[in-house]
Enzyme design. Structure first.
Site, PDB file in Angstrom:
ATOM      1  N   GLY A  25       0.856  -1.193   0.000  1.00  0.00           N
ATOM      2  CA  GLY A  25       0.000   0.000   0.000  1.00  0.00           C
ATOM      3  C   GLY A  25       0.886   1.235   0.000  1.00  0.00           C
ATOM      4  CD  GLN A  27       5.607   4.534   4.664  1.00  0.00           C
ATOM      5  OE1 GLN A  27       6.737   4.206   4.319  1.00  0.00           O
ATOM      6  NE2 GLN A  27       5.253   5.798   4.811  1.00  0.00           N
ATOM      7  CB  SER A  51      -1.922  -4.669  -2.866  1.00  0.00           C
ATOM      8  OG  SER A  51      -2.586  -3.660  -2.191  1.00  0.00           O
ATOM      9  CD  GLU A  82      -6.173  -1.393  10.597  1.00  0.00           C
ATOM     10  OE1 GLU A  82      -5.164  -0.800  11.016  1.00  0.00           O
ATOM     11  OE2 GLU A  82      -6.729  -1.114   9.511  1.00  0.00           O
ATOM     12  CG  HIS A 106       3.206   2.892  13.814  1.00  0.00           C
ATOM     13  ND1 HIS A 106       3.706   3.842  14.685  1.00  0.00           N
ATOM     14  CD2 HIS A 106       1.875   2.794  14.090  1.00  0.00           C
ATOM     15  CE1 HIS A 106       2.723   4.292  15.458  1.00  0.00           C
ATOM     16  NE2 HIS A 106       1.604   3.660  15.114  1.00  0.00           N
ATOM     17  CD  GLU A 193      -1.124   8.365  13.542  1.00  0.00           C
ATOM     18  OE1 GLU A 193      -0.188   8.329  12.734  1.00  0.00           O
ATOM     19  OE2 GLU A 193      -1.641   7.336  14.022  1.00  0.00           O
ATOM     20  CB  SER A 250       0.858  41.661   5.521  1.00  0.00           C
ATOM     21  OG  SER A 250      -0.205  41.031   6.222  1.00  0.00           O
TER      22      SER A 250
HETATM   23  N1  LIG Z   1       0.677   5.353   5.396  1.00  0.00           N
HETATM   24  C1  LIG Z   1       1.866   5.897   5.735  1.00  0.00           C
HETATM   25  O1  LIG Z   1       2.392   6.762   5.043  1.00  0.00           O
HETATM   26  C2  LIG Z   1       2.608   5.449   6.947  1.00  0.00           C
HETATM   27  C3  LIG Z   1       2.398   4.186   7.461  1.00  0.00           C
HETATM   28  N2  LIG Z   1       3.209   3.713   8.430  1.00  0.00           N
HETATM   29  C4  LIG Z   1       3.026   2.356   8.888  1.00  0.00           C
HETATM   30  O2  LIG Z   1       3.216   1.464   7.778  1.00  0.00           O
HETATM   31  C5  LIG Z   1       2.392   0.300   7.940  1.00  0.00           C
HETATM   32  C6  LIG Z   1       1.542   0.095   6.695  1.00  0.00           C
HETATM   33  O3  LIG Z   1       0.622   1.159   6.597  1.00  0.00           O
HETATM   34  P1  LIG Z   1       0.081   1.696   5.183  1.00  0.00           P
HETATM   35  O4  LIG Z   1       1.187   1.729   4.200  1.00  0.00           O
HETATM   36  O5  LIG Z   1      -0.665   2.946   5.495  1.00  0.00           O
HETATM   37  O6  LIG Z   1      -0.939   0.553   4.785  1.00  0.00           O
HETATM   38  P2  LIG Z   1      -1.956   0.527   3.534  1.00  0.00           P
HETATM   39  O7  LIG Z   1      -3.322   0.414   4.099  1.00  0.00           O
HETATM   40  O8  LIG Z   1      -1.673   1.648   2.605  1.00  0.00           O
HETATM   41  O9  LIG Z   1      -1.563  -0.832   2.784  1.00  0.00           O
HETATM   42  C7  LIG Z   1      -1.746  -2.050   3.371  1.00  0.00           C
HETATM   43  C8  LIG Z   1      -1.279  -3.143   2.444  1.00  0.00           C
HETATM   44  O10 LIG Z   1      -1.405  -4.384   3.144  1.00  0.00           O
HETATM   45  C9  LIG Z   1      -2.109  -5.292   2.329  1.00  0.00           C
HETATM   46  N3  LIG Z   1      -2.852  -6.214   3.180  1.00  0.00           N
HETATM   47  C10 LIG Z   1      -3.920  -5.928   3.954  1.00  0.00           C
HETATM   48  N4  LIG Z   1      -4.330  -7.035   4.591  1.00  0.00           N
HETATM   49  C11 LIG Z   1      -3.503  -8.026   4.213  1.00  0.00           C
HETATM   50  C12 LIG Z   1      -3.425  -9.403   4.521  1.00  0.00           C
HETATM   51  N5  LIG Z   1      -4.297  -9.975   5.350  1.00  0.00           N
HETATM   52  N6  LIG Z   1      -2.461 -10.148   3.940  1.00  0.00           N
HETATM   53  C13 LIG Z   1      -1.591  -9.571   3.079  1.00  0.00           C
HETATM   54  N7  LIG Z   1      -1.616  -8.251   2.748  1.00  0.00           N
HETATM   55  C14 LIG Z   1      -2.560  -7.494   3.304  1.00  0.00           C
HETATM   56  C15 LIG Z   1      -3.009  -4.429   1.467  1.00  0.00           C
HETATM   57  O11 LIG Z   1      -3.354  -5.154   0.302  1.00  0.00           O
HETATM   58  P3  LIG Z   1      -4.861  -5.273  -0.301  1.00  0.00           P
HETATM   59  O12 LIG Z   1      -4.867  -4.434  -1.544  1.00  0.00           O
HETATM   60  O13 LIG Z   1      -4.986  -6.713  -0.570  1.00  0.00           O
HETATM   61  O14 LIG Z   1      -5.802  -4.770   0.765  1.00  0.00           O
HETATM   62  C16 LIG Z   1      -2.076  -3.278   1.168  1.00  0.00           C
HETATM   63  O15 LIG Z   1      -1.199  -3.594   0.119  1.00  0.00           O
HETATM   64  C17 LIG Z   1       1.615   0.538   9.243  1.00  0.00           C
HETATM   65  O16 LIG Z   1       2.357  -0.032  10.276  1.00  0.00           O
HETATM   66  C18 LIG Z   1       1.625   2.059   9.377  1.00  0.00           C
HETATM   67  O17 LIG Z   1       1.445   2.543  10.695  1.00  0.00           O
HETATM   68  C19 LIG Z   1       4.268   4.420   8.931  1.00  0.00           C
HETATM   69  C20 LIG Z   1       4.535   5.669   8.460  1.00  0.00           C
HETATM   70  C21 LIG Z   1       3.658   6.331   7.508  1.00  0.00           C
HETATM   71  C1  LIG Z   2       0.673  11.351   9.887  1.00  0.00           C
HETATM   72  C2  LIG Z   2       0.121   9.972   9.649  1.00  0.00           C
HETATM   73  C3  LIG Z   2       1.165   8.868   9.714  1.00  0.00           C
HETATM   74  O1  LIG Z   2       1.689   8.767  11.009  1.00  0.00           O
HETATM   75  C4  LIG Z   2       2.281   9.206   8.748  1.00  0.00           C
HETATM   76  C5  LIG Z   2       2.014   9.394   7.307  1.00  0.00           C
HETATM   77  O2  LIG Z   2       3.383   9.431   9.188  1.00  0.00           O
HETATM   78  C6  LIG Z   2       0.464   7.536   9.359  1.00  0.00           C
HETATM   79  O3  LIG Z   2       0.300   6.695  10.252  1.00  0.00           O
HETATM   80  O4  LIG Z   2       0.039   7.376   8.198  1.00  0.00           O
HETATM   81 MG   LIG Z   3       3.735   9.078  11.119  1.00  0.00          MG
HETATM   82 MG   LIG Z   4       1.205   6.921  12.039  1.00  0.00          MG
END
Ligand SMILES: NC(=O)C1=CN([C@@H]2O[C@H](COP(=O)(O)OP(=O)(O)OC[C@H]3O[C@@H](n4cnc5c(N)ncnc54)[C@H](OP(=O)(O)O)[C@@H]3O)[C@@H](O)[C@H]2O)C=CC1
Ligand SMILES: CC[C@](O)(C(C)=O)C(=O)O
Ligand SMILES: [Mg+2]
Ligand SMILES: [Mg+2]
Length: 331
Positions: A25, A27, A51, A82, A106, A193, A250
């Site tokens: 997703g 990250q 994905s 979660e 995280h 956040e 300003s």
């Molecule tokens: N978003 C951000 O910019 C930031 C996020 N983080 C941390 O990074 C981590 C990821 O967050 P984020 O990138 O937002 O996540 P996203 O929701 O953007 O992406 C999640 C990914 O996980 C996949 N997924 C979900 N469920 C499953 C499963 N059961 N088995 C395999 N793959 C699965 C999804 O695929 P599908 O398409 O199949 O649902 C998707 O590719 C978290 O720990 C978050 O706190 C840290 C800093 C910033």
């Molecule tokens: C500010 C939201 C964040 O902590 C990030 C992009 O750093 C997240 O969990 O997505």
């Molecule tokens: Mg953050």
């Molecule tokens: Mg965060």
């Protein structure tokens, strides 16, 4: 705080490793593409779905999570916080091997005890301080988004080198890498956040928008004033702090800023922030969020829908549609 830059990290410390990025997703995609462009060996672990298709289109080898973990020795868990506990127990834990490295961006699941890896593996965090899409965009422009590293377990004695090599691979050492703990990252990230970056910011913008619209002003005017211009002001604060921003506005704006700002964010806001921080520190927020997920997210779903239906969102779409700079931006 310990700080690290390009010369402190060696990509070679990951040279003999295969990295499985679990999740593709925000990250997952940003980090995986940057790591591959840095010459590292990256595979992706996913369930079938959107994905999976995207990662394949981007040219990655994609496997189910268990297979990817089995094939790799470094496993970065980038599925939503979660879901990480369930994915870890069902597919990751049975396939990690002694001496492997389990990584997070995280600290939520380690800090709140939802994932307890065996003592035979390294447990590391590399947490970019920015959204995943920016981790990719800034890297392709030649820069990097800063990141935090933390070591929860150092079974191999090489955890720090691996964390730094990974941080270099995603471009973070081009900016700066700071060393912290899982506790500090988790609590500050959640607070940031909730109180400022996302929760505080959207509530402030929404309150300003509603006040102007209720006062009889055109919604388009209200949008440009309190949302569109926000980024331009934030860019100046980002580059040079409050001082640079105040040098650019300003004198009238600066006097209004200094005298009126504290009336908007007054003692009540400070109290709310303290309460929010306490709920993070004592685990109340984590419990609420995990339980909300166990009952299929009724509160999250309702609030998300209400947010999408706000007037500022439809007016924003119209106003952005008037400006060519927004036409080619992805959602
Ligand atoms: N978003 C951000 O910019 C930031 C996020 N983080 C941390 O990074 C981590 C990821 O967050 P984020 O990138 O937002 O996540 P996203 O929701 O953007 O992406 C999640 C990914 O996980 C996949 N997924 C979900 N469920 C499953 C499963 N059961 N088995 C395999 N793959 C699965 C999804 O695929 P599908 O398409 O199949 O649902 C998707 O590719 C978290 O720990 C978050 O706190 C840290 C800093 C910033
Ligand atoms: C500010 C939201 C964040 O902590 C990030 C992009 O750093 C997240 O969990 O997505
Ligand atoms: Mg953050
Ligand atoms: Mg965060």
């Amino acid at each position: 705080m310990q700080k690290y830059y390009e010369s402190d990290a060696k990509l070679g410390d990951l040279g003999n490793c295969r990295i499985a990025v679990i999740g593709y997703g925000s990250q997952g995609r940003g980090q995986a593409l940057n790591l591959r462009d840095s010459g590292l060996d990256v595979i992706i672990g996913l369930r079938p779905g959107k994905s999976w298709e995207k990662a394949s289109e981007d040219g990655f080898e994609v496997f189910d999570v268990a297979t990817a973990v089995d094939m790799a020795n470094v496993v970065m868990i980038l599925v939503p916080d979660e879901l990480q506990g369930d994915v870890y127990r069902a597919q990751i834990m049975p396939n990690i091997k002694e001496g492997d490295c389990v990584m997070f961006s995280h600290g939520f699941n380690i800090h709140y005890g939802q994932i307890v890896p065996p003592p035979t593996v390294d447990v590391i965090m590399v947490a970019p301080k920015g959204p995943g899409h920016m981790v990719r965009r800034v890297f392709t422009e030649g820069g990097g988004v800063p990141a935090l590293i933390a070591i929860h377990q150092d079974a191999t004695g090489k955890a720090r080198q691996i964390a730094l090599a990974y941080a270099k691979g995603i471009g973070a050492t081009r900016a700066v890498v700071l060393e912290t703990t899982f506790q500090e990252e988790t609590e500050t990230d959640l607070f940031g956040e909730q109180a400022v970056l996302c929760g505080g910011m959207t509530a402030l913008i929404q309150a300003g928008f509603e006040t102007l619209v209720d006062g009889g002003y055109a919604p388009e005017m209200a949008y440009l004033e309190v949302l569109h211009e926000c980024k331009l002001i934030i860019d100046l604060i980002h580059e040079g702090g409050f001082t640079k921003m105040r040098d650019s506005i300003s004198n009238t704006a600066e006097y209004g800023d200094l005298t009126r700002g504290p009336r908007v964010i007054g003692p009540e806001a400070y109290e709310a922030m303290e309460e929010i921080l306490t709920e993070i520190q004592n685990g109340e927020f984590a419990r609420e969020w995990l339980l909300e997920n166990q009952i299929n997210r009724p509160v999250f779903t309702a609030l998300k829908r209400q947010g999408e239906e706000l007037m500022i969102e439809s007016v924003g779409r119209e106003v952005r549609g008037l400006m060519p700079q927004f036409r080619n931006l992805s959602k």
